[in-house]
Design an enzyme around this catalytic site. Structure first.
Site, PDB file in Angstrom:
ATOM      1  N   ARG A   1       0.846  -1.187   0.000  1.00 56.52           N
ATOM      2  CA  ARG A   1       0.000   0.000   0.000  1.00 56.52           C
ATOM      3  C   ARG A   1       0.881   1.236   0.000  1.00 56.52           C
ATOM      4  O   ARG A   1       1.905   1.299   0.689  1.00 56.52           O
ATOM      5  CB  ARG A   1      -0.933   0.049   1.226  1.00 56.52           C
TER       6      ARG A   1
ATOM      7  N   GLU B   1      -2.864   7.915  -6.093  1.00 55.93           N
ATOM      8  CA  GLU B   1      -2.891   7.214  -7.366  1.00 55.93           C
ATOM      9  C   GLU B   1      -4.009   7.778  -8.242  1.00 55.93           C
ATOM     10  O   GLU B   1      -5.099   8.010  -7.754  1.00 55.93           O
ATOM     11  CB  GLU B   1      -3.120   5.712  -7.129  1.00 55.93           C
TER      12      GLU B   1
ATOM     13  N   HIS C   1      -0.084  -0.005  -9.953  1.00 56.28           N
ATOM     14  CA  HIS C   1      -0.852  -0.855  -9.039  1.00 56.28           C
ATOM     15  C   HIS C   1      -1.289  -2.151  -9.740  1.00 56.28           C
ATOM     16  O   HIS C   1      -2.466  -2.506  -9.755  1.00 56.28           O
ATOM     17  CB  HIS C   1      -2.072  -0.098  -8.509  1.00 56.28           C
TER      18      HIS C   1
END
Length: 317
Positions: A235, A264, A283
């Protein structure tokens, strides 16, 4: 029953829901359309999200008929679990469904750092033949430090040991008889700083909590070897990003592989994007075709158990 999917989900999971008599409404951008989501959610029995949809008390209050929440992944920092529990709404993550993919991402990052084949390819295509520049190093004999020794850490460790790496791990919640220590042979360390100082690669596998936020920062990054790399596929926010930039620019560490960021997508002009030896990916560590399919099918199946009056063994609340 009506199911609302607010973010990316593979088709096979949605088809499974439909084959079993459920209607599915799908908008992979809905998690970003807050007002529209608040208007729509009251009429749905199940809500399926990824990591962008903020499942907070406001949304849960609007979800008057929602009986279950499925998380198309494993991170739960975007879901208020306490609020969900207070409303008796079970939350189901895709337990272990993408663990193999994340483990392979970590191996790919370490191999890229050791043998940068893309860079060699680009250089050769320019007409060069610089064998010394691209000599590289072996993973064999290097030390991998795992921050977090759960299922993903376990799978990373097995693969790293197959490459002849030494694997050490820091996790205050793991006991000497847990399988990753007793069976996989990971050597435990009692302090994060010890792990950072001993590792050639540090791979992060913990959830984002108050205790783990910025746990790797300007105070402990200088403890690492100057040739070492940080890999974060867990994370954003666990590694302090500006401190990381500073450490790389000061040659305190060699670089980093970041699949997750505090914000993000990456902001235009981000300091992270200006440093060549900090490699960024969008990601995707757990986003292989196989993992996406497993995730979709697992969540579809477990959500249907709850909608049919049963319980899911994967539920966290």
């Amino acid at each position: 029953m009506k199911v609302l999917v607010t973010e990316l989900m593979w088709d096979d999971g949605m088809e499974e829901l439909k084959r079993n008599g459920h209607s599915v409404d799908y908008d992979k951008e809905l998690g970003r359309k807050r007002n529209e989501l608040l208007d729509l959610v009251p009429s749905y029995d199940a809500l399926l999200v990824r990591n962008e949809t903020k499942v907070d008390p406001e949304l849960l209050d609007a979800a008057k008929n929602t009986r279950v929440i499925g998380r198309l992944g494993v991170g739960l920092d975007n879901i208020d679990l306490k609020a969900a529990k207070a409303r008796n709404i079970p939350v189901i993550p895709a337990v272990h469904a993408n663990a193999t993919s994340v483990a392979e991402y970590v191996m790919a990052a370490m191999m890229d750092a050791s043998r940068p084949l893309n860079n060699a390819n680009a250089d050769v295509r320019k007409g060069n033949w610089n064998r010394k520049l691209f000599t590289g190093t072996e993973l064999n004999g290097k030390t991998l430090g795992l921050v977090g020794l759960g299922e993903i850490g376990h799978r990373v460790a097995k693969r790293a040991k197959a490459f002849g790496m030494e694997v050490i791990g820091y996790d205050p919640f793991v006991t000497p008889f847990d399988h990753i220590l007793a069976e996989t042979g990971v050597q435990p360390v009692t302090e994060l700083n010890e792990l950072l100082a001993e590792s050639d690669f540090v791979s992060v596998h913990v959830p984002l909590t108050k205790a783990t936020q910025h746990m790797i920062n300007e105070e402990n990054l200088p403890l690492m070897n100057s040739h070492a790399y940080v890999i974060n596929s867990a994370r954003g926010g666990i590694v302090h990003e500006q401190d990381l930039v500073n450490a790389v620019q000061a040659n305190e560490i060699a670089g980093a592989y970041l699949d997750v960021l505090e914000t993000e997508p990456v902001k235009k002009g981000s300091a992270l994007a200006q440093v060549e030896s900090i490699r960024l990916s969008p990601h995707i560590a757990g986003s292989t075709e196989e993992a996406q399919s497993r995730t979709a099918m697992l969540i579809a199946g477990e959500v249907m158990k709850v909608l049919n009056g049963g319980k899911s063994l994967c539920a966290v609340v």
